[in-house]
Design an enzyme around this catalytic site. Structure first.
Site, mmCIF file in Angstrom:
data_model
loop_
_atom_site.group_PDB
_atom_site.id
_atom_site.type_symbol
_atom_site.label_atom_id
_atom_site.label_comp_id
_atom_site.label_asym_id
_atom_site.label_seq_id
_atom_site.Cartn_x
_atom_site.Cartn_y
_atom_site.Cartn_z
ATOM 1 N N GLU A 279 0.820 -1.215 0.000
ATOM 2 C CA GLU A 279 0.000 0.000 0.000
ATOM 3 C C GLU A 279 0.859 1.273 0.000
ATOM 4 O O GLU A 279 0.628 2.189 0.785
ATOM 5 C CB GLU A 279 -0.933 0.014 1.210
ATOM 6 C CG GLU A 279 -1.939 -1.109 1.186
ATOM 7 C CD GLU A 279 -2.975 -1.030 2.308
ATOM 8 O OE1 GLU A 279 -4.128 -1.358 2.032
ATOM 9 O OE2 GLU A 279 -2.622 -0.645 3.422
ATOM 10 N N ASP A 353 -8.376 -8.702 4.507
ATOM 11 C CA ASP A 353 -8.068 -7.523 5.318
ATOM 12 C C ASP A 353 -9.046 -7.358 6.467
ATOM 13 O O ASP A 353 -9.902 -6.483 6.426
ATOM 14 C CB ASP A 353 -8.104 -6.270 4.421
ATOM 15 C CG ASP A 353 -7.628 -5.041 5.172
ATOM 16 O OD1 ASP A 353 -7.035 -5.217 6.241
ATOM 17 O OD2 ASP A 353 -7.847 -3.924 4.675
ATOM 18 N N GLU A 381 -12.231 -2.031 12.667
ATOM 19 C CA GLU A 381 -12.194 -1.256 11.430
ATOM 20 C C GLU A 381 -13.372 -1.585 10.512
ATOM 21 O O GLU A 381 -14.024 -0.682 9.992
ATOM 22 C CB GLU A 381 -10.872 -1.518 10.701
ATOM 23 C CG GLU A 381 -10.809 -0.819 9.367
ATOM 24 C CD GLU A 381 -9.498 -1.036 8.635
ATOM 25 O OE1 GLU A 381 -8.588 -1.677 9.187
ATOM 26 O OE2 GLU A 381 -9.379 -0.550 7.496
HETATM 27 C C1 BDP Z 1 -6.068 -1.986 6.220
HETATM 28 C C2 BDP Z 1 -6.325 -0.587 6.634
HETATM 29 C C3 BDP Z 1 -5.177 0.320 6.397
HETATM 30 C C4 BDP Z 1 -3.938 -0.297 7.009
HETATM 31 C C5 BDP Z 1 -3.703 -1.635 6.385
HETATM 32 C C6 BDP Z 1 -2.550 -2.410 7.004
HETATM 33 O O1 BDP Z 1 -7.471 -0.134 5.943
HETATM 34 O O2 BDP Z 1 -5.493 1.550 6.954
HETATM 35 O O3 BDP Z 1 -2.849 0.535 6.845
HETATM 36 O O4 BDP Z 1 -4.817 -2.447 6.554
HETATM 37 O O5 BDP Z 1 -2.817 -3.391 7.679
HETATM 38 O O6 BDP Z 1 -6.948 -2.747 6.979
HETATM 39 O O7 BDP Z 1 -1.406 -2.058 6.826
#
Ligand code: BDP
Length: 672
Positions: A279, A353, A381
């Site tokens: 990401e 996720d 989340e």
């Molecule tokens: C996702 C989140 C994001 C996190 C990412 C992670 O939306 O904000 O940075 O995972 O785990 O769940 O790095």
């Protein structure tokens, strides 16, 4: 009887509410509960002193023992494993043997828990030891200039970096809560440490050292080590080098130097957590290096000091030929054994996720020569933020009891490794009660208990938490456990039945992210497919996606066939016609719609059930929690209506939400 007595606790005392025990219990217990006698060698140890002070606080308030009560004698016992303890009656006094001061502290907290729950003295003796060495909290808190928590849904960070090294009382209370459930490490900042606007990488700058040192002092007294998230690009971000190539001798020396300076001031520093090549966070891929190769310079900097590097496996985007959920396994499985010894690969519970439900991540249990850290999300989340009550130990039990390639269960797999770890993404913030929703405290409590013993059952944890939080009041406990133990199933029922994921919207406002449904935006991607032919994502062997090949043979066979695939995972693995007959004989579309409406109705029942406690639990905890349950009721209804409309329209080949429905999205405010 008005018990627990109404009080002004807004939840800040958590489960450590030391209230006077009932008279009958005191008569039974108090005579054995004198002060703690420490072994000579531990007289000045900060953790042992904390244990003695905590014991005073608890025994005086809960049982008010007579002055002549014999001391509880603590003895160091090197034969016990690290952090373990054993309690028994030795003549007229209690003897608490422990391997180390940490073992003593956990033994004291266990005894206090027994007193809080009015356990008969005959039940006090016992031995307890953690199954896992590393029991960690991961904060996703930002540093600078913002002090919010990743994506904002978690509220404000409890750490005030602008004030540190000045300390707040709340840091001690927080460390105390964590220690009481066996947590022994905390990563202080967000994994997205390379983002310029949240400044995590700055923690490696010299000006932050005194602040880290101050926090380390607080946590150390409670047996909790601190660590930080770092960015792979730290040498560049800190403005000192032009490169972050981990093969470059200057880069290697930079990491070694920075790390040595930390250990000079914090000798028990835990280590680093890193999100690399994921990401947008930088990583070794730009140099054509694997994760294992990329980890070496940083791991080598930590190794001489006994530090650990937690390297996350949450990666995608590197193999666009593969389904997103197949990418981590494809990248990491071939690297088994190639990481340095002091590296743990940290793996989310599911391959996507942190969805309300997912199948187990296929990489869990597949690494035989590399230490595994299981990553769970305590913060909600995708599970209703702190507006919805969702008891996560129910989900974690399911995950931990799933069979894996190398062991009968994931719990057994983790427990057999000397460096095994469980990390939980924190749900703690500046909220008066720490977690926003009182019931979300049960997740923090449950996380600690399961990290200590991954074989613990959700039902036991719910009962414990209910008894501790509601001072043993039978009705309050019954209401709490009834809600807790249904809550995950109910939430899944109105947001993700049959493992339909991930329909949460990203939202234009930061705080609403992943809160409301927005299936139209997600449909047709790698998340799910709903059209006139049916619903779900085809990951069956015939799909050629290769996802099932990553699972052990027994699970592969089970999941591959929609007739045997468990209902709760069905649409993760299969695209099925709307009139597919599920196991109980219903049509798939009917079963989906039924799930939304029934589950929303059951969530409405939580508010009604909670309201029955008005007379026994008057006070801010009752009122604050009722407001949460009311918001959950409304939001669950919105989810159910929205998903019903959307799926009905897809089944009819229209794929749209009637406009009079679209308007309400966003009308229930998230909690913080
Ligand atoms: C996702 C989140 C994001 C996190 C990412 C992670 O939306 O904000 O940075 O995972 O785990 O769940 O790095």
């Amino acid at each position: 009887m008005n018990f627990p007595a109404p009080d002004n606790d807004r939840g800040q005392e958590g489960w450590l509410r030391y209230r006077p025990a009932l008279q009958e219990y005191r008569a039974l217990a108090a005579a054995r509960l004198g002060p703690l006698a420490l072994p000579h060698a531990w007289q000045d140890d900060p953790v042992a002193r904390t244990a003695a002070a905590e014991w005073e606080r608890a025994r005086q308030t809960i049982c008010a023992p007579p002055a002549e009560a014999p001391r509880v004698v603590c003895k160091a016992d090197a034969a016990l494993p690290q952090d373990a303890h054993e309690l028994h009656q030795a003549g007229d006094h209690l003897e608490l043997r422990a391997s180390n001061p940490g073992g003593l502290l956990y033994g004291i907290f266990r005894l206090i828990r027994l007193l809080q729950t009015h356990a008969a003295p005959a039940l006090w003796p016992g031995r307890d030891a953690p199954a896992l060495r590393h029991r960690l909290i991961n904060h996703w808190d930002n540093i600078h200039p913002r002090s919010d928590i990743e994506r904002g849904y978690g509220g404000r960070s409890i750490f005030h970096w602008d004030e540190l090294p000045a300390l707040r009382e709340r840091y001690y209370e927080y460390a105390r809560l964590l220690a009481s459930v066996g947590i022994n490490g905390v990563i202080l900042n967000n994994v997205n440490a390379g983002e310029p606007e949240i400044g995590g990488w700055r923690l490696l700058e010299p000006e932050f050292l005194p602040r880290l040192e101050a926090l380390a002092g607080v946590f150390r007294a409670w047996g909790v080590g601190i660590g930080i998230s770092v960015s792979f690009a730290s040498p560049v971000l800190c403005g000192e080098l032009a490169s972050d190539d981990p093969r470059d001798p200057d880069v290697i020396a930079w990491w070694a130097g920075r790390t040595r300076r930390i250990y000079e001031r914090i000798p028990d520093f835990l280590g680093y957590l890193i999100k690399a090549d994921s990401e947008g966070q930088p990583g070794p891929a730009k140099f054509g290096l694997s994760h294992a190769e990329g980890s070496r310079a940083i791991a080598a900097a930590l190794a001489p000091h006994g530090g650990r590097l937690f390297w996350r496996a949450f990666v995608y985007g590197m193999r666009d030929d593969l389904d997103l959920v197949a990418q981590p396994y494809a990248q990491f499985k071939p690297l088994d054994g190639a990481f340095p010894d002091n590296v743990s690969v940290q793996i989310k519970y599911g391959p996507r996720d942190f969805q309300p439900r997912e199948p187990l991540h296929p990489l869990l249990g597949a690494l035989e020569k590399t230490a595994t850290a299981l990553e769970l999300q305590i913060t909600q989340e995708y599970l209703g933020h702190d507006t919805h009550a969702v008891f996560l130990p129910s989900l974690w039990e399911e995950i931990l009891q799933t069979p894996v390639a190398a062991a009968p269960t994931l719990a057994a797999f983790l427990a057999r490794s000397p460096e095994a770890a469980i990390a939980g993404v924190s749900n703690v913030s500046e909220a008066a009660n720490w977690t926003g929703h009182l019931f979300a405290q049960a997740n923090l409590y449950g996380f600690g208990r399961m990290a200590w013993n991954p074989d613990l059952r959700a039902a036991q944890i719910a009962r414990e938490w209910g008894a501790l939080t509601f001072d043993n009041h039978p009705r309050a406990m019954a209401v709490a456990t009834s809600i807790l133990l249904r809550s995950h199933r109910v939430f899944v029922g109105y947001t993700a039945p049959f493992c339909l994921g991930q329909v949460h919207g990203n939202a234009d406002s930061w705080e609403r992210c992943h809160f409301d449904p927005n299936p139209a935006a997600k449909n047709g991607t790698d998340l799910f497919r709903a059209d006139a032919t049916g619903i779900g994502l085809d990951r069956s062997p015939a799909s050629g996606r290769g996802v099932l090949d990553q699972y052990p043979p027994a699970l592969r066979a089970l999941y591959a066939d929609p007739a045997t695939c468990p209902d709760e995972l069905l649409l993760w693995f299969h695209h099925l016609p709307w009139d597919w007959t599920i196991r109980d004989g219903r049509r798939l579309l009917d079963a989906l719609l039924d799930s939304y409406s029934r589950s929303a109705a059951e969530a409405a029942g939580f508010a009604e059930l909670w309201a029955t406690l008005r007379t026994v639990l008057a006070g801010p905890r009752f009122d604050d929690t009722l407001a949460k349950f009311t918001a959950q009721r409304d939001h669950a209804r919105l989810w159910a209506d929205h998903m019903t409309d959307y799926l009905t329209s897809c089944a009819a080949g229209v794929r749209a939400i009637p406009s009079d429905r679209a308007a309400w999205r966003g009308s229930v405010p998230p909690g913080r």
